[in-house]
Enzyme design. Structure first.
Site, PDB file in Angstrom:
ATOM      1  CG  ASP A   1      30.426 -45.173  17.459  1.00 51.03           C
ATOM      2  OD1 ASP A   1      28.805 -46.036  18.089  1.00 51.03           O
ATOM      3  OD2 ASP A   1      29.717 -45.477  16.508  1.00 51.03           O
TER       4      ASP A   1
HETATM    5  C1  BGC Z   1      29.376 -43.089  13.508  1.00 51.74           C
HETATM    6  C2  BGC Z   1      28.210 -42.600  14.025  1.00 51.74           C
HETATM    7  C3  BGC Z   1      28.970 -42.492  15.589  1.00 51.74           C
HETATM    8  C4  BGC Z   1      30.186 -40.757  14.630  1.00 51.74           C
HETATM    9  C5  BGC Z   1      30.785 -40.255  16.419  1.00 51.74           C
HETATM   10  C6  BGC Z   1      30.600 -42.046  12.650  1.00 51.74           C
HETATM   11  O1  BGC Z   1      31.687 -42.886  12.610  1.00 51.74           O
HETATM   12  O2  BGC Z   1      29.329 -43.746  11.785  1.00 51.74           O
HETATM   13  O3  BGC Z   1      27.055 -43.342  13.751  1.00 51.74           O
HETATM   14  O4  BGC Z   1      27.645 -40.905  15.554  1.00 51.74           O
HETATM   15  O5  BGC Z   1      31.247 -41.954  14.433  1.00 51.74           O
HETATM   16  O6  BGC Z   1      31.200 -41.270  17.048  1.00 51.74           O
END
Ligand code: BGC
Length: 811
Positions: free
Chosen positions: A483
């Site tokens: 993200d």
């Molecule tokens: C999110 C995921 C994401 C991960 C890495 C998590 O907090 O829920 O969707 O892939 O972070 O960024």
């Protein structure tokens, strides 16, 4: 250092001190009614949706931390204490909290008065039961006053914590006998209410927080508890609560049990406004009557235990490794259920008001859940796919109650579409239910836009296939799985630096990670096409996957490992040429899982680089070297201090990808080592360093660059649970659901020893005996089904057959 221990027989974690490094919590509830409960009785309850239907109030960021919950106070001759020790904080003479599957049990005593509190949510009822037994272990009679206490939330948890000008005037209650009804919003025709009741007459009650606690007081030593008298207050606005007062005399050796219940009711839609603001008690009465004696409550508890026994019996391993058996048979599967239910909504790190269900998150959670209750996985797939847009992109999140896409977050995370293929292929392999592909599923939840689910997969596939950048790699959009890797937030046009909605024509940042996903799940899409008579599409998929494979070899290989991405200026991300962030974990794991570079000898190199550059004693870091300054062209990832979260933390979620990748290469010792390092049961001994619950996974452990190296955060709601279960059950222990049956293909350390597995699969029981000579890491020499040798390592499906006895010889 430990703060408790596992009780494998009881399937419980036993916490032996209230002073754990963090609140160590558990989840109650299987379907609609849920509670979070900590080892000192903190937490809250909600119905279906932690934001919109919050039943009790919780204060995140509170001091002391975790100081609101469902509390019982005991006043025994002026000494005030609680069975879970909070909120009074009075030290008890003994204390134990047992977190089990869907229940928590507190056992404590003070001055020869013993309390046993069992909290659970019955399998099919919208309520939480608290059975509280008090026993006098002294040799004189005791006169004790017992008080219960819950603080109601005025339903919408965001509004509840912000809109005080309104909320402090709307709180309403009604009291009938021992039942306290919370009916705020009832006059607004919301049709719902909650109640807190006990199966005994009460001396007094309170429903006004100020009356019970004493205005200006905290909840540690409420005034009513001190003076042993509630004042029968009826809340009008301000802060509605429910508190019961029960005075009891216990002869020496005598014990008494009370059944408290926090319930949620919805009136039938036809309950129009004859008497608009008087609670319609019938639904509550019916619910109360189901559990209003200790016997009935314990029968419901027994049912809950059976429910879990039955679920867990669907996958059970017996090996010589207690960590593996404990995690595979109990805690890993349990966490998969919790993540499936909660997605990323409600934990002690997720407020229940922010993120709801995630498109990518819920698709991944399903991978570790589908074997438990395939019917619920089916429903979830339809819900998720309904939030997809006609072009294949998708809302990134949706609200559990309304199931509508979240407009505030929007779309544009370009990995999202492909996760739908991952989820559906796992469902098909588990169930063989191709009928799901014909289910009519809308786009963006819009009536009339329904097409068969298969078309949604087709859209997913083509979304990626048609959104490629200059290196023929998939456009990343706002971000991919990571993200915080926001490569399009910086554009070459001066003055046009931020893009907040989905990908448009402009930004060209590309993701090697999505490319690997496309190869992996494109192959699944092709299989699905072949099995459903879409030959032309299958051919197209095969060729698009081959092109993508080549694009990764051409533009995604950096010499010693796979690149992570290209930014919006087409500069490399995750390359030896970078000053910081030279190597990332995600493409190494996913490319090798997709078998990219296996034949070319690159896969091994990539994984060796992971061990060399990213591995620590606490697990594998997400990248190295950590970003020491903010990089405008990379976005949020570099906003974290080095070693935390996506900036070089040990992001547990992608550790299993490396373990699975090692298994793809047949390196069992290495695969298991990666599994072991973040496995809760293995690291229980360092609970003082790790600090979060030692029975479940956390999202992140601070990496080597961080001051608090080894400390975990964000426990419970993480894709680590599902991916680890996939890794453990399929890659390591080797029980692999395929489209045409169960395959067996373990990859284990040289000296792991043999093992037995019981697996329920497509209405049959499989008893699998795996014989493993020392020194072998992977490979099946032969396999017998019901005493007959078969070719290959996939058990042929025989319609109607209920039991398969399988022997597998590794070698
Ligand atoms: C999110 C995921 C994401 C991960 C890495 C998590 O907090 O829920 O969707 O892939 O972070 O960024």
């Amino acid at each position: 250092m430990k703060f408790g221990h596992f009780d494998d027989k009881a399937k419980e974690y036993v916490i032996t001190t209230p002073h754990t490094p963090q609140p160590w919590i558990n989840y109650l509830g299987s379907n609609d009614f849920f509670s979070l409960i900590s080892n000192t009785c903190g937490g809250y309850s909600f119905y279906k949706d932690a934001k919109l239907l919050r039943i009790t109030r919780y204060r995140y960021n509170n001091i002391p931390v975790d100081s609101n919950g469902k509390y019982y106070y005991i006043n025994d001759d002026g000494v005030i204490w609680n069975p879970g020790t909070m909120p009074s904080g009075t030290e008890t003479d003994t204390y134990e909290c047992r977190h089990g599957l869907g229940y928590s049990r507190f056992h404590s005593s003070k001055n020869n008065l013993e309390a046993d509190l069992l909290a659970f949510v019955p399998v099919d009822a919208a309520c939480e039961i608290n059975c509280l037994t008090l026993k006098n272990n002294s040799d004189v009679a005791k006169n004790v006053s017992l008080f219960s206490y819950v603080e109601f939330c005025l339903w919408n948890a965001v509004d509840d914590s912000t809109n005080f000008q309104r909320n402090l005037s709307i709180g309403e209650v009604e009291v009938h006998g021992s039942t306290i009804y919370h009916k705020t919003e009832y006059r607004e025709r919301r049709r719902h209410y909650s109640f807190f009741t006990v199966n005994a007459p009460v001396q007094n009650f309170d429903t006004s927080r100020d009356e019970f606690l004493g205005a200006g007081n905290g909840n540690a030593f409420p005034e009513a508890v001190r003076r042993k008298k509630c004042s029968n207050s009826i809340a009008s606005g301000w802060y509605p609560i429910a508190a019961h007062q029960i005075d009891l005399t216990l002869a020496p050796g005598e014990e008494k049990t009370f059944v408290f219940m926090l319930g949620y009711c919805e009136n039938p839609a036809d309950n129009k406004w004859e008497a608009p603001n008087v609670i319609r008690k019938a639904p509550a009465k019916a619910l109360i009557e189901r559990f209003d004696t200790a016997e009935k409550a314990m029968a419901a508890f027994a049912e809950l235990k059976t429910y879990w026994e039955t679920l867990l019996a669907r996958f059970a391993v017996t090996s010589s490794n207690e960590h593996v058996d404990r995690m595979a048979n109990i805690w890993n599967q349990y966490q998969c259920m919790v993540t499936f239910n909660m997605s990323r909504s409600a934990s002690y790190y997720e407020s229940g008001t922010g993120r709801g269900m995630g498109f990518r998150d819920s698709c991944q959670d399903l991978l570790g859940f589908v074997h438990l209750i395939p019917e619920r996985a089916r429903e979830r797939i339809i819900d998720i796919a309904s939030t997809q847009f006609p072009d294949g992109s998708a809302y990134h999140q949706y609200q559990p109650l309304t199931k509508q896409g979240n407009l505030d977050v929007g779309s544009g995370f370009n990995d999202d579409p492909l996760w739908l293929i991952a989820a559906v292929s796992a469902y098909l392999k588990e169930t063989g239910d191709y009928g799901i592909l014909d289910e009519p599923v809308p786009f963006d939840c819009k009536k009339g836009s329904e097409v068969p689910l298969f078309e949604h997969l087709n859209k997913s596939f083509h979304y990626t296939a048609t959104h490629l950048g200059p290196h023929k790699l998939p456009l990343i959009g706002r971000a991919d799985w990571n993200d915080c890797l926001n490569l399009n937030c910086f554009s070459s046009e001066p003055g046009e630096s931020f893009q907040t909605t989905g990908p448009s024509e402009g930004p060209v940042a590309e993701s090697v990670f999505i490319a690997a996903m496309f190869v992996q799940y494109g192959k699944e899409f092709k299989e699905i096409c072949l099995r459903t008579g879409h030959e032309d599409l299958a051919k197209e998929a095969e060729s698009a996957v081959a092109d993508m494979y080549q694009a990764v070899l051409d533009a995604g290989w950096d010499g010693e490992w796979f690149l992570r991405a290209y930014d919006s200026q087409s500069a490399k991300v995750g390359s030896k040429e970078c000053e910081e962030g030279k190597i990332y974990i995600e493409p190494q794991g996913f490319c090798v899982m997709a078998e990219i570079g296996k034949e070319e000898g690159l896969a091994e190199k990539a994984l060796d680089s992971v061990h060399k550059h990213l591995e620590t004693k606490y697990g594998i870091m997400i990248l190295q070297p950590a970003y020491t300054r903010y990089h405008l062209e990379l976005g949020e990832i570099s906003s974290y201090p080095p070693g935390y979260k996506e900036n070089a933390g040990i992001f547990c979620h992608n550790n299993p990808w490396i373990s699975i990748a090692e298994a793809v290469l047949g390196r069992g010792d290495l695969a298991f080592d990666v599994y072991r390092k973040i496995c809760p049961s293995y690291i229980e001994e360092i609970s003082d360093v790790h600090r979060t619950e030692p029975y479940i996974y956390s999202q992140m452990v601070a990496g080597a660059d961080a001051a608090r190296f080894g400390e975990a955060k964000n426990s419970w709601l993480t894709g680590t649970a599902a991916w680890t279960f996939v890794n453990l059950s399929q890659a390591l222990l080797g029980i692999q659901p395929e489209y045409d049956g169960l395959a067996v293909n373990p990859c284990l350390p040289k000296n792991f020893g043999g093992l037995k597995i019981k697996r329920r699969y497509r209405d049959a029981e499989y008893y699998i005996d795996i014989r493993k000579p020392d020194g072998v890491e992977k490979g099946v020499a032969w396999m017998e089904v019901d005493g007959k040798k078969i070719a290959g390592n996939q058990i042929p499906l025989i319609p109607g057959k209920k039991e398969y006895h399988v022997t597998v010889q590794m070698g």
